[in-house]
Motif scaffolding. Structure first.
Motif, PDB file in Angstrom:
ATOM      1  N   ARG A  78     -59.176  48.116 -38.052  1.00 34.84           N
ATOM      2  CA  ARG A  78     -58.346  47.055 -37.478  1.00 34.84           C
ATOM      3  C   ARG A  78     -58.022  46.007 -38.546  1.00 34.84           C
TER       4      ARG A  78
ATOM      5  N   ILE B 162     -55.619  42.225 -39.159  1.00 38.13           N
ATOM      6  CA  ILE B 162     -54.644  41.219 -38.741  1.00 38.13           C
ATOM      7  C   ILE B 162     -53.917  40.731 -39.984  1.00 38.13           C
TER       8      ILE B 162
ATOM      9  N   ASP C  42     -51.382  42.359 -35.481  1.00 35.73           N
ATOM     10  CA  ASP C  42     -52.754  42.763 -35.189  1.00 35.73           C
ATOM     11  C   ASP C  42     -52.711  44.271 -34.974  1.00 35.73           C
TER      12      ASP C  42
ATOM     13  N   LEU D  49     -57.892  34.799 -31.624  1.00 40.80           N
ATOM     14  CA  LEU D  49     -58.498  35.999 -32.197  1.00 40.80           C
ATOM     15  C   LEU D  49     -59.817  36.298 -31.503  1.00 40.80           C
TER      16      LEU D  49
ATOM     17  N   ILE E 155     -50.945  34.298 -37.097  1.00 37.90           N
ATOM     18  CA  ILE E 155     -51.128  35.748 -37.028  1.00 37.90           C
ATOM     19  C   ILE E 155     -49.795  36.370 -36.628  1.00 37.90           C
TER      20      ILE E 155
END
Length: 229
Positions: A206, A208, A218, A23, A215
């Motif tokens: 944004r 995630i 995204d 990330l 994850i």
């Protein structure tokens, strides 16, 4: 501001909270972390705050390596971070006003200025009539708003918020996020872990999505998140 490379976190004996997370969050970004309970959202925030250390991989926050950082380094970093915990962590023997002003007291701001700034934030949170109350007398939603005001008052470089609107109605949730957006517009990096998909979609920032420590999405636009969960 934030960079994670192949980060995993294992709680004893073998509970994997995060698995191979990569990330990047740039200075001044606003990021939502979405996912079901147990997905790893709170663990991720704890790694960023230094409350936990990664089992493997690299965690960088503000240029500091959170894997090797010293206790003194963590203390220095935390002066640049505002944190809203799920359990609020209010000081029980201090009033609402003093709880909010405490962060500025630690920084040496004079009493008149820290009270002035605390009153402004408490008014924005709709708590102007509770300034002399103690945490034990507050509802969960009121405690939550005090914790948010305390995080914002120091004008930190980074705000980490774990379910900051979990006990609030939509109107108050929007008021809280408006304050976070104002801080973000002033250059503060904001990372929010939340179940509030409606607010993620409304704010369209944004996001995630975490699922069982990984994850799985995204998204630059929050409208995509609902379909991913």
């Amino acid at each position: 501001m934030i960079r994670l490379h192949n980060v995993s976190k294992i709680y004893p004996p073998d509970q994997a909270a995060l698995k191979g997370v990569d990330l990047k969050v740039a200075d001044g970004d606003f990021l939502f972390i979405a996912g079901a309970s147990g997905a790893g959202k709170s663990t991720l925030l704890k790694l960023l705050f230094g409350a936990q250390r990664a089992s493997s991989g690299e965690v960088l926050v503000g240029g500091r390596n959170m894997t090797t950082i010293t206790r003194e380094g963590i203390a220095s970093l935390r002066r640049e971070i505002g944190v809203v915990f799920q359990d609020f962590k209010l000081l029980p023997r201090r009033t609402v006003l003093d709880n909010v002003a405490y962060g500025l007291e630690v920084l040496g701001v004079n009493i008149r200025e820290r009270r002035r700034l605390a009153l402004l934030l408490l008014h924005a949170m709709g708590l102007e009539d509770r300034i002399d109350a103690y945490p034990v007398t507050l509802s969960g939603g009121e405690q939550q708003r005090v914790a948010i005001a305390r995080a914002l008052i120091r004008k930190p470089k980074l705000i980490l918020a774990d379910e900051p609107t979990g006990n609030l109605d939509h109107e108050m949730s929007r008021r809280v996020f408006d304050l976070l957006l104002e801080a973000n517009a002033a250059g503060v990096t904001v990372v929010v872990a939340t179940h509030n998909l409606a607010m993620i979609e409304e704010l369209n920032r944004r996001s995630i999505v975490l699922d069982r420590g990984k994850i799985i999405g995204d998204f630059s636009k929050a409208s995509s998140v609902g379909g991913a969960l």
